[in-house]
Write a protein that holds these residues in place. Structure first.
Motif, PDB file in Angstrom:
ATOM      1  N   GLY A  77       0.815  -1.216   0.000  1.00 24.14           N
ATOM      2  CA  GLY A  77       0.000   0.000   0.000  1.00 24.14           C
ATOM      3  C   GLY A  77       0.844   1.259   0.000  1.00 24.14           C
ATOM      4  N   LEU A  78       1.926   1.247   0.781  1.00 27.12           N
ATOM      5  CA  LEU A  78       2.821   2.409   0.817  1.00 27.12           C
ATOM      6  C   LEU A  78       3.514   2.619  -0.527  1.00 27.12           C
ATOM      7  CD1 LEU A  78       4.408   2.013   4.353  1.00 27.12           C
ATOM      8  CD2 LEU A  78       2.828   3.788   3.603  1.00 27.12           C
ATOM      9  N   LEU A  80       2.346   1.723  -3.466  1.00 22.68           N
ATOM     10  CA  LEU A  80       1.318   2.223  -4.385  1.00 22.68           C
ATOM     11  C   LEU A  80       1.048   3.706  -4.141  1.00 22.68           C
ATOM     12  CD1 LEU A  80      -0.790   1.527  -6.568  1.00 22.68           C
ATOM     13  CD2 LEU A  80      -2.374   1.030  -4.707  1.00 22.68           C
ATOM     14  N   GLN A  81       0.975   4.107  -2.885  1.00 20.40           N
ATOM     15  CA  GLN A  81       0.748   5.514  -2.552  1.00 20.40           C
ATOM     16  C   GLN A  81       1.923   6.371  -3.022  1.00 20.40           C
ATOM     17  OE1 GLN A  81       0.127   6.159   1.607  1.00 20.40           O
ATOM     18  NE2 GLN A  81      -0.336   8.309   1.368  1.00 20.40           N
ATOM     19  N   ARG A  82       3.144   5.873  -2.877  1.00 22.85           N
ATOM     20  CA  ARG A  82       4.311   6.625  -3.330  1.00 22.85           C
ATOM     21  C   ARG A  82       4.294   6.799  -4.846  1.00 22.85           C
ATOM     22  NH1 ARG A  82      10.380   4.508  -2.458  1.00 22.85           N
ATOM     23  NH2 ARG A  82       9.854   3.316  -4.312  1.00 22.85           N
ATOM     24  N   ARG A  84       1.631   6.825  -6.785  1.00 15.72           N
ATOM     25  CA  ARG A  84       0.569   7.796  -7.109  1.00 15.72           C
ATOM     26  C   ARG A  84       1.025   9.220  -6.806  1.00 15.72           C
ATOM     27  NH1 ARG A  84      -4.896   4.961  -4.738  1.00 15.72           N
ATOM     28  NH2 ARG A  84      -5.115   3.381  -6.371  1.00 15.72           N
ATOM     29  N   ARG A  85       1.709   9.410  -5.691  1.00 23.87           N
ATOM     30  CA  ARG A  85       2.186  10.741  -5.332  1.00 23.87           C
ATOM     31  C   ARG A  85       3.201  11.251  -6.355  1.00 23.87           C
ATOM     32  NH1 ARG A  85       5.805  10.763  -0.537  1.00 23.87           N
ATOM     33  NH2 ARG A  85       7.297  10.506  -2.203  1.00 23.87           N
TER      34      ARG A  85
END
Length: 121
Positions: A77-78, A80-82, A84-85
């Motif tokens: 999840g982290l 994926l979030q990175r 996207r950011r």
């Protein structure tokens, strides 16, 4: 003295004989020494001093597996979030550059019209 008397009275109420069903108990080391299998013992027998097996730690193993799975999901999840950011930052950077280019080009051709309708620089 009253405490002693109440204790004695309570002790007098206890039954004289308490029947306890004997539970067969065997030593696991001796079973191994003599080459006997614990499955051949009578039903309800208790084996003491037996060697621990891999399966005796099943709850620890399952707990460790669940913990590793949860950590893997959190790390995924982290990541994926990175991603996207970074994509959003790159898009924002690109839009900012486009706006800078637009305003830099348009400021050069900006002109002011006077009251007669002529443009002066």
């Amino acid at each position: 003295m009253e405490i002693l008397r109440s204790g004695i009275q309570n002790a007098a109420r206890l039954p004289r004989n308490i029947e306890v069903r004997p539970i067969p108990m065997y030593d696991g080391r001796q079973l191994k020494r003599w080459g006997l299998n614990a499955s051949a013992l009578p039903k309800g027998s208790i084996v003491i001093n037996r060697e621990l097996t891999f399966w005796d730690f099943k709850y620890y193993i399952i707990g460790g597996f669940v913990l590793c799975l949860l950590q893997s999901l959190l790390i995924g999840g982290l990541l994926l979030q990175r991603r996207r950011r970074r994509s959003a930052e790159q898009s924002l950077r690109q839009k900012t550059e486009e706006l800078d280019q637009f305003f830099n080009v348009n400021l050069d051709i900006l002109a002011i019209a006077n009251s007669e309708g002529y443009f002066c620089a």
